[in-house]
Each structure stands twice: as C-alpha cells, then as structure tokens.
Design an enzyme around this catalytic site. Structure first.
Site, PDB file in Angstrom:
ATOM      1  N   ASP A   8     -19.198 -40.148 -11.265  1.00 33.13           N
ATOM      2  CA  ASP A   8     -18.034 -40.282 -12.136  1.00 33.13           C
ATOM      3  C   ASP A   8     -16.952 -41.026 -11.352  1.00 33.13           C
ATOM      4  OD1 ASP A   8     -16.911 -38.421 -10.404  1.00 33.13           O
ATOM      5  OD2 ASP A   8     -16.409 -36.951 -11.948  1.00 33.13           O
ATOM      6  N   CYS A  65     -19.900 -36.603  -7.692  1.00 36.20           N
ATOM      7  CA  CYS A  65     -18.636 -36.414  -8.429  1.00 36.20           C
ATOM      8  C   CYS A  65     -17.634 -35.852  -7.439  1.00 36.20           C
ATOM      9  CB  CYS A  65     -18.827 -35.561  -9.696  1.00 36.20           C
ATOM     10  SG  CYS A  65     -19.208 -33.829  -9.432  1.00 36.20           S
ATOM     11  N   THR A  67     -16.648 -32.746  -6.589  1.00 36.16           N
ATOM     12  CA  THR A  67     -17.226 -31.684  -5.760  1.00 36.16           C
ATOM     13  C   THR A  67     -18.742 -31.811  -5.630  1.00 36.16           C
ATOM     14  OG1 THR A  67     -17.498 -30.346  -7.736  1.00 36.16           O
ATOM     15  CG2 THR A  67     -15.472 -30.000  -6.470  1.00 36.16           C
ATOM     16  N   HIS A  98     -38.152 -27.536   1.382  1.00 32.67           N
ATOM     17  CA  HIS A  98     -38.483 -26.280   0.693  1.00 32.67           C
ATOM     18  C   HIS A  98     -38.383 -26.371  -0.824  1.00 32.67           C
ATOM     19  CE1 HIS A  98     -37.803 -23.418   4.366  1.00 32.67           C
ATOM     20  NE2 HIS A  98     -38.665 -24.382   4.620  1.00 32.67           N
ATOM     21  N   HIS A 133     -44.000 -22.856  -0.737  1.00 34.34           N
ATOM     22  CA  HIS A 133     -42.888 -23.454  -1.497  1.00 34.34           C
ATOM     23  C   HIS A 133     -43.370 -24.039  -2.818  1.00 34.34           C
ATOM     24  CE1 HIS A 133     -40.525 -22.672   1.993  1.00 34.34           C
ATOM     25  NE2 HIS A 133     -41.345 -23.388   2.748  1.00 34.34           N
TER      26      HIS A 133
HETATM   27  C1  RB5 Z   1     -13.126 -34.870 -11.997  1.00 31.72           C
HETATM   28  O1  RB5 Z   1     -11.752 -34.726 -11.938  1.00 31.72           O
HETATM   29  C2  RB5 Z   1     -13.817 -33.679 -11.343  1.00 31.72           C
HETATM   30  O2  RB5 Z   1     -13.627 -32.533 -12.086  1.00 31.72           O
HETATM   31  C3  RB5 Z   1     -15.300 -33.981 -11.169  1.00 31.72           C
HETATM   32  O3  RB5 Z   1     -15.454 -35.118 -10.407  1.00 31.72           O
HETATM   33  C4  RB5 Z   1     -16.128 -32.918 -10.482  1.00 31.72           C
HETATM   34  O4  RB5 Z   1     -15.536 -32.465  -9.305  1.00 31.72           O
HETATM   35  C5  RB5 Z   1     -16.641 -31.836 -11.317  1.00 31.72           C
HETATM   36  O5  RB5 Z   1     -17.483 -31.011 -10.900  1.00 31.72           O
END
Ligand code: RB5
Length: 149
Positions: A8, A65, A67, A98, A133
């Site tokens: 994203d 993304c 996180t 694994h 596994h």
């Molecule tokens: C976008 O602002 C953020 O929420 C997205 O990149 C991500 O971290 C979501 O899991």
C-alpha cells in the site's frame, strides 16, 4: 526465479527498495502496485500478490504495508497462501523452514531487527524442512477446507 511484490502507500518506498534489491540479485519482478504514496487500501495489493502466488505465476510473494499486519491478514484469506510477517532474519528463516511460507510480509513503519534486504535474503536462502512440518501444513490446509477461509 520470479517474485510478485505489492504494497500500500505506507509500504511503497520499501517496495521500491526491495524491488531494486531483488532485480540486482537476478530475480524477475511482477509489480502488482501500488505505484505512488497516494493513500490506498492494503487488501487490494495483498489479494493481487496472493493470486499470482496461488496461480503459480511466481515463486513467492513479497507484501508490505505500514506494519505488515493488514496486508498479511488480507493475503492469508486466499486459500493456499501462507503469508508470514517477519521482522528478523530468524523469523524469515523459520517462516520458510517450518511453515513453508509462500509470501513474506514486511512492515515499513515498524522497527525491524535486521535490514529488509537481510530478512528477504534469509527467506530466499532457506528451504522447507518437510517431515513433521509437512503434517502441520496439511492440518492448515484442512482448516481452510473446514472453515472455507
Ligand atoms: C495505512 O495507514 C496503515 O494502516 C497500513 O499500512 C497498515 O499498517 C495496516 O496494517
């Protein structure tokens, strides 16, 4: 070796960085977007990469993304996808050894224990160990059938 990659807006810059790293290592890239830092929705790109993986158009997927959480949750909704969010070389190694992960997920806005390149490299250089596994992967596959997820 071909890699499908997607992110994203939050992961866009890191996607470009990883893309350059993989190209320099000789990988062919299937870039599923996004293509700028303009706000967009991570499920669209998690799905796009996941479909390239389950349709065998690439050897593995790489998704990013902010996180790494949202895009990996999204990709894991596609049957056959085992997307692993990795923050270290060690996690990337075990995700392959694994869990036979076929997609690696990274977070661009979180603190990583190793560099993104080192994490991707550990994933590429590791092999699924099979054995006990394999039985556990089979159980994951059965969960997909049981809950249609
Ligand atoms: C976008 O602002 C953020 O929420 C997205 O990149 C991500 O971290 C979501 O899991």
């Amino acid at each position: 070796m071909k890699v499908a990659i997607g992110s994203d807006h939050a992961g866009f810059k890191l996607k470009e960085q990883i893309k350059a790293f993989l190209i320099q290592k000789g990988f062919e890239i299937l870039d599923k977007g996004c293509f700028s830092e303009q706000s967009c929705d991570y499920p669209d790109f998690g799905e796009a990469v996941a479909l390239e993986v389950v349709n065998n158009n690439c050897d593995f997927g790489c998704i990013i993304c902010g996180t790494g959480i949202g895009i990996s949750i999204s990709a894991n909704k596609i049957p056959g996808i085992r997307a692993a969010l990795c923050t270290s070389k060690e996690m990337a190694h075990f995700a392959k050894a694994h869990n036979n992960a076929n997609v690696i997920a990274l977070g661009a806005r979180i603190k990583l224990q190793d560099s993104p390149e080192e994490i991707i490299e550990a994933f590429i250089n590791s092999n699924f160990e099979g054995g006990r596994h394999e039985r556990r992967i089979e159980k994951i596959n059965k969960l997909e059938e049981k809950y249609k997820c």
